[in-house]
Design a protein around this motif. Structure first.
Motif, PDB file in Angstrom:
ATOM      1  N   UNK A 140      88.660  56.126  88.841  1.00 56.41           N
ATOM      2  CA  UNK A 140      88.216  54.876  88.908  1.00 56.41           C
ATOM      3  C   UNK A 140      87.896  54.429  87.413  1.00 56.41           C
ATOM      4  N   UNK A 141      87.226  55.165  86.972  1.00 53.84           N
ATOM      5  CA  UNK A 141      86.665  54.793  85.529  1.00 53.84           C
ATOM      6  C   UNK A 141      87.740  54.854  84.685  1.00 53.84           C
ATOM      7  N   UNK A 142      89.004  55.373  84.796  1.00 54.22           N
ATOM      8  CA  UNK A 142      90.052  55.162  83.939  1.00 54.22           C
ATOM      9  C   UNK A 142      90.762  53.973  84.224  1.00 54.22           C
ATOM     10  N   UNK A 143      90.929  53.610  85.656  1.00 52.69           N
ATOM     11  CA  UNK A 143      91.503  52.343  85.860  1.00 52.69           C
ATOM     12  C   UNK A 143      90.752  51.241  85.511  1.00 52.69           C
ATOM     13  N   UNK A 144      89.352  51.345  85.619  1.00 52.86           N
ATOM     14  CA  UNK A 144      88.369  50.210  85.035  1.00 52.86           C
ATOM     15  C   UNK A 144      88.807  50.014  83.495  1.00 52.86           C
ATOM     16  N   UNK A 145      88.913  51.040  82.857  1.00 51.22           N
ATOM     17  CA  UNK A 145      89.134  50.892  81.348  1.00 51.22           C
ATOM     18  C   UNK A 145      90.412  50.251  80.962  1.00 51.22           C
ATOM     19  N   UNK A 146      91.597  50.458  81.809  1.00 50.73           N
ATOM     20  CA  UNK A 146      92.711  50.096  81.632  1.00 50.73           C
ATOM     21  C   UNK A 146      92.593  48.415  82.048  1.00 50.73           C
ATOM     22  N   UNK A 147      91.881  48.341  83.205  1.00 47.64           N
ATOM     23  CA  UNK A 147      91.570  46.926  83.503  1.00 47.64           C
ATOM     24  C   UNK A 147      90.854  45.811  82.489  1.00 47.64           C
ATOM     25  N   UNK A 188      84.943  47.282  86.448  1.00 48.38           N
ATOM     26  CA  UNK A 188      84.371  48.164  87.134  1.00 48.38           C
ATOM     27  C   UNK A 188      84.537  47.941  88.698  1.00 48.38           C
ATOM     28  N   UNK A 189      84.335  46.933  88.915  1.00 44.67           N
ATOM     29  CA  UNK A 189      84.649  46.641  90.432  1.00 44.67           C
ATOM     30  C   UNK A 189      86.046  46.655  90.918  1.00 44.67           C
ATOM     31  N   UNK A 190      86.943  46.347  90.160  1.00 48.38           N
ATOM     32  CA  UNK A 190      88.538  46.481  90.298  1.00 48.38           C
ATOM     33  C   UNK A 190      88.777  47.845  90.336  1.00 48.38           C
ATOM     34  N   UNK A 191      88.053  48.598  89.482  1.00 49.61           N
ATOM     35  CA  UNK A 191      88.570  50.079  89.201  1.00 49.61           C
ATOM     36  C   UNK A 191      88.090  50.979  90.546  1.00 49.61           C
TER      37      UNK A 191
END
Length: 83
Positions: A30-37, A65-68
């Motif tokens: 989730x944190x990695x996805x938030x970083x990408x977004x 962060x919410x999207x992640x």
């Protein structure tokens, strides 16, 4: 001096990952996805100097962060399994 002993198949664990390990992997995903977004949001806008940019960066971070947590790319689900 001899090096470390290579792992043998009989020494590898075949037990499923523990619940806390799956949760930690999911959170990392989730944190990695938030970083990408967040990076995608930053590059989607022109770079204008000004006081509004700081507020925009804060809003982008919170949105990312919410999207992640929703795991839109599926990285968290792949790492930690479905919750």
């Amino acid at each position: 001096m001899p090096g470390p002993e290579p792992m043998k198949p009989d020494r590898l664990s075949s037990s499923p990952p523990r619940a806390e390990d799956r949760l930690a992997l999911r959170r990392a995903g989730e944190q990695f996805e938030a970083l990408l977004i967040e990076q995608m949001l930053k590059t989607a806008r022109p770079d204008n100097a000004g006081a509004g940019n700081e507020w925009r960066a804060i809003a982008d971070r919170h949105m990312a962060e919410a999207l992640g947590k929703a795991s839109p790319f599926g990285i968290a689900s792949l790492l930690g399994g479905r919750q």
